[in-house]
Design an enzyme around this catalytic site. Structure first.
Site, PDB file in Angstrom:
ATOM      1  NE  ARG A 149      -3.808   0.429   2.127  1.00 22.52           N
ATOM      2  CZ  ARG A 149      -5.130   0.730   2.656  1.00 22.52           C
ATOM      3  NH1 ARG A 149      -5.376   1.369   3.555  1.00 22.52           N
ATOM      4  NH2 ARG A 149      -6.121  -0.253   2.002  1.00 22.52           N
ATOM      5  CG  HIS A 205      -8.334   0.210  -2.737  1.00 25.89           C
ATOM      6  ND1 HIS A 205      -7.459  -1.159  -2.450  1.00 25.89           N
ATOM      7  CD2 HIS A 205      -8.852   0.485  -1.646  1.00 25.89           C
ATOM      8  CE1 HIS A 205      -7.659  -1.265  -1.401  1.00 25.89           C
ATOM      9  NE2 HIS A 205      -8.614  -0.576  -0.672  1.00 25.89           N
ATOM     10  CD  GLN A 209     -13.041  -1.987  -0.856  1.00 28.94           C
ATOM     11  OE1 GLN A 209     -12.206  -1.931  -0.153  1.00 28.94           O
ATOM     12  NE2 GLN A 209     -14.219  -2.372  -0.796  1.00 28.94           N
ATOM     13  CB  CYS A 266     -13.983   1.280  -0.024  1.00 30.79           C
ATOM     14  SG  CYS A 266     -13.750   2.736   0.201  1.00 30.79           S
ATOM     15  NE  ARG A 314     -10.367  -5.363   0.357  1.00 30.80           N
ATOM     16  CZ  ARG A 314      -9.432  -4.368   0.492  1.00 30.80           C
ATOM     17  NH1 ARG A 314      -9.899  -3.317   1.101  1.00 30.80           N
ATOM     18  NH2 ARG A 314      -8.060  -4.774   0.506  1.00 30.80           N
TER      19      ARG A 314
HETATM   20  N1   CP Z   1     -11.339  -0.374   2.274  1.00 30.34           N
HETATM   21  C1   CP Z   1     -10.167  -0.365   2.874  1.00 30.34           C
HETATM   22  O1   CP Z   1      -8.911  -0.591   2.178  1.00 30.34           O
HETATM   23  O2   CP Z   1      -9.973  -0.246   4.110  1.00 30.34           O
HETATM   24  P1   CP Z   1      -8.395   0.046   4.942  1.00 30.34           P
HETATM   25  O3   CP Z   1      -7.847   1.408   4.563  1.00 30.34           O
HETATM   26  O4   CP Z   1      -8.844  -0.005   6.460  1.00 30.34           O
HETATM   27  O5   CP Z   1      -7.532  -1.026   4.644  1.00 30.34           O
HETATM   28  N1  NVA Z   2      -9.974   6.597  -1.339  1.00 29.78           N
HETATM   29  C1  NVA Z   2      -9.599   5.980   0.121  1.00 29.78           C
HETATM   30  C2  NVA Z   2      -9.940   4.731   0.258  1.00 29.78           C
HETATM   31  C3  NVA Z   2      -9.600   4.141   1.668  1.00 29.78           C
HETATM   32  C4  NVA Z   2      -9.698   2.619   1.756  1.00 29.78           C
HETATM   33  C5  NVA Z   2      -8.292   6.432   0.438  1.00 29.78           C
HETATM   34  O1  NVA Z   2      -7.417   6.302  -0.564  1.00 29.78           O
HETATM   35  O2  NVA Z   2      -8.038   6.806   1.261  1.00 29.78           O
END
Ligand code: CP
Ligand code: NVA
Length: 301
Positions: free
Chosen positions: A99, A126, A129, A260, A288
């Site tokens: 990430r 993502h 997701q 999400c 997930r």
């Molecule tokens: N939806 C999602 O990716 O959640 P987190 O940021 O908590 O991993």
């Molecule tokens: N768009 C959000 C998604 C978090 C899961 C972010 O990037 O923070």
């Protein structure tokens, strides 16, 4: 194979992965221990709840070993260059999942590593997701011919992966955002390029137009991680795009609500909608786990 963007799976790969995700959800025991000893690095440059825990559990259920790494210890691009980090982890681990803030870092990691690299969220996409999103929608109705409305920040990672993944799977998508917050031209072109026959992709500034008759209404935070400094300006522009009961009521009578998570309750969505009987946000969070397991089964075959 690397999984940096949802389109990397192609239609057959996405169809198979979603079918596997549905199967492993129903038959959790059937795949337990089927990837003994597989070593999966899970690196986080930003916070996480769902991704970190669901991925750790997925690896563990398959009999593998997760190694969680945080930016404050690794110093990706600071203590050590991105390519060198990839080369080192490649010598220890079988799958490298990251990430990161910059999608270009992910591309550099993938270029330097022989092991498969997985995107656990970047500023562009993502895709893990989107797998769970499509799985959740498929639990509600057949994907082919479905319509999803995304309301809010249409230029974010979640919306981008959803648009492209939906288009591949025959799901029409309508995105409602204020001017300057809609999908990039490149995203729209990418979604149109992979769209199955019959898919409609609509970008509008009118939330009601997007939501009317839709099978699912989706939103995400107005300021993504890394955009905190813009939060006040974004809140002002995106305020008319809040998903509340009045807007949700314009969707199909049996429409589901998707997010999400984490949700900023009261901003992009009201409590009444997140907690609505047709909200599926916690099924999405659960999915997930199953979706990541399905992806791992595929890339470690
Ligand atoms: N939806 C999602 O990716 O959640 P987190 O940021 O908590 O991993
Ligand atoms: N768009 C959000 C998604 C978090 C899961 C972010 O990037 O923070």
């Amino acid at each position: 194979m690397d999984f940096l963007q949802i389109g990397d799976l192609g239609r057959d790969g996405l169809t198979d992965t979603l079918a596997t995700a549905a199967r492993v959800k129903l038959e959790r025991e059937a795949v337990r221990g089927t990837r003994p000893g597989v070593r999966v690095g899970l690196f986080f440059e930003k916070p996480s709840l769902r991704t970190r825990v669901s991925c750790e559990v997925a690896v563990t259920d398959l009999g593998g070993v997760p190694f969680v790494l945080k930016q404050d210890e690794v110093g990706l691009g600071k203590r050590e260059g991105v390519a060198d980090v990839a080369r080192v982890l490649d010598r220890y681990l079988d799958v490298l999942a990251f990430r990161v803030f910059r999608h270009t870092d992910l591309e550099a990691l993938a270029a330097a590593a022989a092991a498969p690299v997985v995107n656990l969220l970047s500023d562009r996409e993502h895709p893990c997701q989107a797998l769970a999103d499509l799985q959740t929608l498929a639990e509600h109705r057949p994907l082919d011919g479905a319509v999803v409305a995304f309301v809010g920040d249409g230029d974010n990672n979640v919306c981008t992966s959803l648009m492209i993944g939906a288009a591949v799977m025959g799901v029409s998508i309508r995105v409602a955002s204020p001017a300057g917050y809609g999908p990039e031209k490149e995203t729209l072109a990418a979604a149109q390029a992979v769209a199955a026959p019959g898919v409609d992709i609509v970008v509008t500034d009118d939330p009601a137009e997007a939501v009317r008759g839709a099978d699912a209404v989706y939103t995400d935070v107005w300021a993504s991680m890394g955009q905190e400094a813009e939060a006040a300006a974004r809140r002002e522009r995106l305020d008319p795009y809040r998903v509340d009961e009045r807007l949700f009521a314009l969707a199909a009578a049996d429409a589901i609500f998707l997010h999400c998570l984490p949700a900023h309750r009261g901003d992009e969505v009201t409590d009444a909608v997140v907690d609505h009987e047709r909200s599926r946000v916690f099924d999405q969070a659960e999915n997930r786990l199953h979706a990541f397991k399905a992806l791992l089964l595929r890339i470690t075959e």
